[in-house]
Design a protein around this motif. Structure first.
Motif, PDB file in Angstrom:
ATOM      1  N   LEU A 221     103.902 -39.012 -72.530  1.00  0.00           N
ATOM      2  CA  LEU A 221     104.574 -40.969 -72.182  1.00  0.00           C
ATOM      3  C   LEU A 221     102.710 -40.641 -69.666  1.00  0.00           C
ATOM      4  CD1 LEU A 221     107.369 -42.722 -72.665  1.00  0.00           C
ATOM      5  CD2 LEU A 221     104.345 -42.309 -73.591  1.00  0.00           C
ATOM      6  N   LEU A 222     103.072 -39.892 -69.298  1.00  0.00           N
ATOM      7  CA  LEU A 222     103.001 -39.625 -68.426  1.00  0.00           C
ATOM      8  C   LEU A 222     101.874 -39.339 -68.086  1.00  0.00           C
ATOM      9  CD1 LEU A 222     106.043 -37.466 -66.059  1.00  0.00           C
ATOM     10  CD2 LEU A 222     105.522 -39.609 -65.809  1.00  0.00           C
ATOM     11  N   SER A 223     101.248 -38.389 -68.880  1.00  0.00           N
ATOM     12  CA  SER A 223      99.543 -39.275 -68.638  1.00  0.00           C
ATOM     13  C   SER A 223      98.915 -39.970 -69.409  1.00  0.00           C
ATOM     14  CB  SER A 223      99.332 -37.670 -70.076  1.00  0.00           C
ATOM     15  OG  SER A 223      99.401 -38.341 -71.103  1.00  0.00           O
ATOM     16  N   VAL A 225     100.218 -43.023 -68.542  1.00  0.00           N
ATOM     17  CA  VAL A 225     100.151 -44.114 -67.701  1.00  0.00           C
ATOM     18  C   VAL A 225      99.064 -43.437 -66.149  1.00  0.00           C
ATOM     19  CG1 VAL A 225     101.599 -44.679 -65.435  1.00  0.00           C
ATOM     20  CG2 VAL A 225     102.808 -43.654 -67.237  1.00  0.00           C
ATOM     21  N   ARG A 226      99.538 -42.040 -65.957  1.00  0.00           N
ATOM     22  CA  ARG A 226      97.848 -41.500 -65.088  1.00  0.00           C
ATOM     23  C   ARG A 226      96.355 -41.949 -65.582  1.00  0.00           C
ATOM     24  NH1 ARG A 226     100.679 -36.319 -65.643  1.00  0.00           N
ATOM     25  NH2 ARG A 226     102.433 -36.420 -64.331  1.00  0.00           N
ATOM     26  N   GLN A 227      96.200 -42.234 -67.331  1.00  0.00           N
ATOM     27  CA  GLN A 227      95.351 -42.220 -67.437  1.00  0.00           C
ATOM     28  C   GLN A 227      95.150 -43.969 -67.875  1.00  0.00           C
ATOM     29  OE1 GLN A 227      94.652 -40.418 -72.060  1.00  0.00           O
ATOM     30  NE2 GLN A 227      95.542 -38.878 -70.797  1.00  0.00           N
ATOM     31  N   GLY A 228      95.556 -44.942 -67.286  1.00  0.00           N
ATOM     32  CA  GLY A 228      96.302 -46.029 -67.117  1.00  0.00           C
ATOM     33  C   GLY A 228      96.834 -46.452 -68.665  1.00  0.00           C
ATOM     34  N   VAL A 229      96.867 -46.117 -69.623  1.00  0.00           N
ATOM     35  CA  VAL A 229      97.508 -46.715 -70.779  1.00  0.00           C
ATOM     36  C   VAL A 229      98.270 -47.463 -70.552  1.00  0.00           C
ATOM     37  CG1 VAL A 229      97.484 -45.819 -72.856  1.00  0.00           C
ATOM     38  CG2 VAL A 229      96.168 -44.191 -71.686  1.00  0.00           C
ATOM     39  N   GLY A 230      98.350 -48.919 -71.113  1.00  0.00           N
ATOM     40  CA  GLY A 230      98.698 -49.814 -71.771  1.00  0.00           C
ATOM     41  C   GLY A 230      99.639 -49.880 -73.120  1.00  0.00           C
ATOM     42  N   ALA A 231     100.284 -50.938 -72.554  1.00  0.00           N
ATOM     43  CA  ALA A 231     101.280 -51.249 -73.922  1.00  0.00           C
ATOM     44  C   ALA A 231     100.805 -52.798 -74.179  1.00  0.00           C
ATOM     45  CB  ALA A 231     102.458 -51.083 -74.107  1.00  0.00           C
TER      46      ALA A 231
END
Length: 265
Positions: A221-223, A225-231
């Motif tokens: 999940l941290l990765s 967030v770092r990649q800018g992946v959203g929900a």
């Protein structure tokens, strides 16, 4: 303790934890795919502050010394307890945890188990497959319970690290420890079968259903967030998590409670 809101995913993860009917629910609510991150106070700190210091020392047999088992052993040893780590390979078992080379899938290797006060069963299957989970959780636990009986060993309590994968709800239902468990995954079914073995055993036991564990080496999940992946906003996907250290804190809390003479379900 509070009931939990099931998400639209295929795993249910508990948002609070409670002790009831021999089951402790821990972790967070569930979600499929990309998850929303939410913050929760540390269970580890809260648990450790909620029980008065216990001066009684115990010997704990850690069956499986992966991330959670090893960290639990280190903290228990630091508190003055004795810990014995049962593993197939002992080369990475840190001191002061004592090593016992054995394999729960090999009954012959379990013929000389040591005396102990508590047993924590926390294994990682050799393979992520139906066969791997069956051997580690069902056959392995059955072999261990038989070895305890044959050697007339009776720990005060067995703590079994299970998973919220035992739940099947995924359509927004409220879920608590009395909710039906009809898992569709092989992992959830194997863990549920292992819980049933413990309930049938005369030994006191508590199943701890962790879920969504994150921490060292668990940074998916941290990765994101770092990649800018959203929900996506609709439908809502619940994705709360519990840290490895909080898992350890819950197990320590339960052992301390039992040592202090408190009744565990």
């Amino acid at each position: 303790a509070y009931p939990l809101k099931a998400g639209h995913g295929d795993l249910i993860q508990a948002a609070q934890w409670r002790i009831c009917h021999g089951v402790v629910l821990t972790g967070v609510t569930s979600g499929r795919g990309r998850a929303r991150l939410q913050s929760f106070p540390s269970l580890a700190g809260g648990c450790r502050q909620s029980v008065k210091e216990v001066n009684i020392m115990a010997t704990v047999l850690l069956v499986g010394c992966g991330d959670i088992g090893t960290q639990l052993g280190l903290e228990l040893c630091q508190a003055g307890h004795s810990c014995i780590g049962l593993k197939r390979h002992l080369n990475q078992l840190p001191a002061p945890i004592q090593g016992l080379c054995a394999d729960v899938t090999d009954p012959a290797s379990l013929r000389a188990l040591p005396q102990h006060d508590y047993l924590v069963y926390s294994l990682v299957p050799a393979t992520f497959s139906a066969e791997g989970y069956q051997r580690a959780y069902v056959e392995g636990l059955a072999n261990l319970l038989q070895a305890l009986e044959q050697q007339q060993l009776a720990p005060k309590r067995i703590f079994y690290v299970s998973s919220s994968a035992v739940y099947h709800q995924c359509n927004g239902e409220w879920v608590d420890d009395q909710s039906p468990t009809e898992p569709s995954s092989f992992s959830g079914q194997a863990m549920l079968d292992a819980e049933a073995l413990l309930r049938q055993s005369p030994l006191p036991s508590t199943a701890v259903r962790f879920s969504g564990i994150y921490g060292p080496g668990r940074e998916r999940l941290l990765s994101w967030v770092r990649q800018g992946v959203g929900a996506q906003a609709d439908p809502v996907h619940y994705g709360n998590r519990i840290h490895r250290d909080d898992c350890v804190g819950v197990l320590r809390f339960l052992i301390d409670k039992d040592l202090a003479g408190h009744q565990l379900a």
